[in-house]
Motif scaffolding. Sequence first.
Motif, PDB file in Angstrom:
ATOM      1  N   HIS A  32       0.814  -1.219   0.000  1.00 49.78           N
ATOM      2  CA  HIS A  32       0.000   0.000   0.000  1.00 49.78           C
ATOM      3  C   HIS A  32       0.845   1.266   0.000  1.00 49.78           C
ATOM      4  O   HIS A  32       0.303   2.359   0.118  1.00 49.78           O
ATOM      5  CB  HIS A  32      -0.901   0.005   1.249  1.00 49.78           C
ATOM      6  N   HIS A 114      -0.081  -8.031   3.703  1.00 50.19           N
ATOM      7  CA  HIS A 114      -0.119  -6.632   3.277  1.00 50.19           C
ATOM      8  C   HIS A 114       1.086  -5.918   3.867  1.00 50.19           C
ATOM      9  O   HIS A 114       1.401  -6.111   5.048  1.00 50.19           O
ATOM     10  CB  HIS A 114      -1.373  -5.936   3.811  1.00 50.19           C
ATOM     11  N   TYR A 117       0.650  -1.064   5.344  1.00 46.75           N
ATOM     12  CA  TYR A 117      -0.803  -0.934   5.511  1.00 46.75           C
ATOM     13  C   TYR A 117      -1.187   0.459   6.013  1.00 46.75           C
ATOM     14  O   TYR A 117      -2.230   1.000   5.655  1.00 46.75           O
ATOM     15  CB  TYR A 117      -1.288  -2.016   6.480  1.00 46.75           C
ATOM     16  N   ARG A 120      -1.949   3.161   3.387  1.00 46.54           N
ATOM     17  CA  ARG A 120      -3.004   2.906   2.395  1.00 46.54           C
ATOM     18  C   ARG A 120      -3.911   4.128   2.228  1.00 46.54           C
ATOM     19  O   ARG A 120      -4.041   4.951   3.133  1.00 46.54           O
ATOM     20  CB  ARG A 120      -3.849   1.705   2.811  1.00 46.54           C
ATOM     21  N   ASP A 125      -9.938  -0.817   1.281  1.00 49.86           N
ATOM     22  CA  ASP A 125      -9.803  -1.987   2.141  1.00 49.86           C
ATOM     23  C   ASP A 125     -10.337  -3.183   1.374  1.00 49.86           C
ATOM     24  O   ASP A 125     -11.138  -3.030   0.452  1.00 49.86           O
ATOM     25  CB  ASP A 125     -10.578  -1.806   3.446  1.00 49.86           C
ATOM     26  N   ARG A 132      -1.494  -7.736   8.253  1.00 44.95           N
ATOM     27  CA  ARG A 132      -1.297  -6.378   7.718  1.00 44.95           C
ATOM     28  C   ARG A 132      -0.191  -5.716   8.522  1.00 44.95           C
ATOM     29  O   ARG A 132      -0.327  -5.524   9.736  1.00 44.95           O
ATOM     30  CB  ARG A 132      -2.618  -5.613   7.800  1.00 44.95           C
ATOM     31  N   PRO A 147      -9.712  -7.176   7.938  1.00 40.55           N
ATOM     32  CA  PRO A 147     -10.160  -5.789   7.858  1.00 40.55           C
ATOM     33  C   PRO A 147     -10.619  -5.199   9.188  1.00 40.55           C
ATOM     34  O   PRO A 147     -10.900  -4.024   9.270  1.00 40.55           O
ATOM     35  CB  PRO A 147     -11.345  -5.872   6.884  1.00 40.55           C
ATOM     36  N   THR A 149     -10.766  -3.478  12.758  1.00 37.98           N
ATOM     37  CA  THR A 149      -9.919  -2.485  13.394  1.00 37.98           C
ATOM     38  C   THR A 149      -9.317  -3.073  14.660  1.00 37.98           C
ATOM     39  O   THR A 149      -9.943  -3.924  15.299  1.00 37.98           O
ATOM     40  CB  THR A 149     -10.718  -1.208  13.766  1.00 37.98           C
TER      41      THR A 149
END
Length: 151
Positions: A32, A114, A117, A120, A125, A132, A147, A149
């Motif tokens: 990202h 990822h 991250y 990004r 997303d 990540r 994904p 949080t």
Amino acid sequence: MSVTTNKSTGGCMCGAVRFEINGASSRVLHCHCQSCRQHTGAPMATLAVFEAGQVTFSGDERKRYTSAPGVERAFCATCGTSLTWETVFGDEGKMCAVHISAFDDPDALNPTGHSFYSERISWFDIADELPRHEGFVAGSTPLQFGPKTPG
Ligand SMILES: [Zn+2]
Ligand SMILES: [Zn+2]
């Protein structure tokens, strides 16, 4: 981690630059970082990482430039296809990461995580459960998986 086997091939959109890769990729990363996004024009770039000695190029010489200290990126001088991110990376030596969309069979390379991250685009997303990482994946602890949080 081994995510590919044997030989993989690919090249740019116009066919002027081709490559052949022997052996497995150590990791396949959705990156990202802003540099990858600028290099590709996409909101995220996916790269398969190899030792430089695994990758053999043929056809036209790829056009290279320095995108960060010690890091070179390359593309086809004719059609502009993004091809590689190349550097010397710690104990791993000279690395050549190849953009997934340049492979003849990108389905054979499964993403493993990822990177960058935190850089990004905020609206971007995707719904996978891969680790990540804040920066490079090697040696770092993931910020989170999937994904959700943190916390
Ligand atoms: Zn080309
Ligand atoms: Zn990147």
